[in-house]
Write a protein that holds these residues in place. Sequence first.
Motif, PDB file in Angstrom:
ATOM      1  N   VAL A  47      -3.567 -13.363  -6.584  1.00 40.81           N
ATOM      2  CA  VAL A  47      -4.751 -12.512  -6.486  1.00 40.81           C
ATOM      3  C   VAL A  47      -5.079 -12.211  -5.025  1.00 40.81           C
ATOM      4  CG1 VAL A  47      -7.237 -12.426  -6.924  1.00 40.81           C
ATOM      5  CG2 VAL A  47      -5.690 -13.228  -8.701  1.00 40.81           C
ATOM      6  N   ALA A  48      -4.943 -13.189  -4.158  1.00 41.92           N
ATOM      7  CA  ALA A  48      -5.198 -12.969  -2.730  1.00 41.92           C
ATOM      8  C   ALA A  48      -4.201 -11.967  -2.147  1.00 41.92           C
ATOM      9  CB  ALA A  48      -5.127 -14.294  -1.978  1.00 41.92           C
ATOM     10  N   ASP A  51      -5.069  -8.499  -3.484  1.00 41.78           N
ATOM     11  CA  ASP A  51      -6.275  -7.988  -2.829  1.00 41.78           C
ATOM     12  C   ASP A  51      -5.972  -7.522  -1.407  1.00 41.78           C
ATOM     13  OD1 ASP A  51      -9.024  -7.402  -2.612  1.00 41.78           O
ATOM     14  OD2 ASP A  51      -9.377  -9.311  -1.593  1.00 41.78           O
ATOM     15  N   GLY A  55      -6.153  -2.941  -0.553  1.00 44.26           N
ATOM     16  CA  GLY A  55      -7.107  -2.314   0.373  1.00 44.26           C
ATOM     17  C   GLY A  55      -6.489  -1.171   1.165  1.00 44.26           C
ATOM     18  N   LYS A 101      -8.683  -2.386  -7.591  1.00 41.81           N
ATOM     19  CA  LYS A 101      -9.456  -3.076  -6.545  1.00 41.81           C
ATOM     20  C   LYS A 101     -10.646  -3.803  -7.163  1.00 41.81           C
ATOM     21  CE  LYS A 101     -10.827  -3.929  -2.293  1.00 41.81           C
ATOM     22  NZ  LYS A 101     -10.145  -4.897  -1.475  1.00 41.81           N
ATOM     23  N   VAL A 104      -9.246  -6.943  -9.114  1.00 38.61           N
ATOM     24  CA  VAL A 104      -8.691  -8.004  -8.277  1.00 38.61           C
ATOM     25  C   VAL A 104      -9.766  -8.672  -7.434  1.00 38.61           C
ATOM     26  CG1 VAL A 104      -7.145  -8.422  -6.331  1.00 38.61           C
ATOM     27  CG2 VAL A 104      -6.382  -7.045  -8.230  1.00 38.61           C
ATOM     28  N   ALA A 105     -10.710  -7.903  -6.957  1.00 41.40           N
ATOM     29  CA  ALA A 105     -11.714  -8.446  -6.033  1.00 41.40           C
ATOM     30  C   ALA A 105     -12.703  -9.353  -6.683  1.00 41.40           C
ATOM     31  CB  ALA A 105     -12.484  -7.330  -5.362  1.00 41.40           C
TER      32      ALA A 105
END
Length: 105
Positions: A47-48, A51, A55, A101, A104-105
């Motif tokens: 996930v990191a 993310d 972006g 986005k 995921v965020a």
Amino acid sequence: MQSIGWHAAGLLALVAVVTASGSGGVIAIVRRAAAIPDKAEGLEGFVAAADALIGPALVAMAAVAPLGCLVGAGALMFGSRRGMVIIGASLGTLIFLGSVKGIVA
């Protein structure tokens, strides 16, 4: 016949990039730019990484989508039915990236 030349040029460019990158140099550059750890464990690392990569993709698509809409409008002006497909693809991709986005965020 002309499209064969474009495909050959694309294949040649791909081979040049792979040869120049050596043993994963391009992957390492993307990993460092997105601040992805070398040994991401579990879902949290995934996930990191997603993310960090989404972006810049969202910013780039937000910059390109208006151009796609203008190209589609120009195609419609000249009577092409593909103009609506171009506009829809530009806006659809932007909306898709925005929704990813948000997930995921």
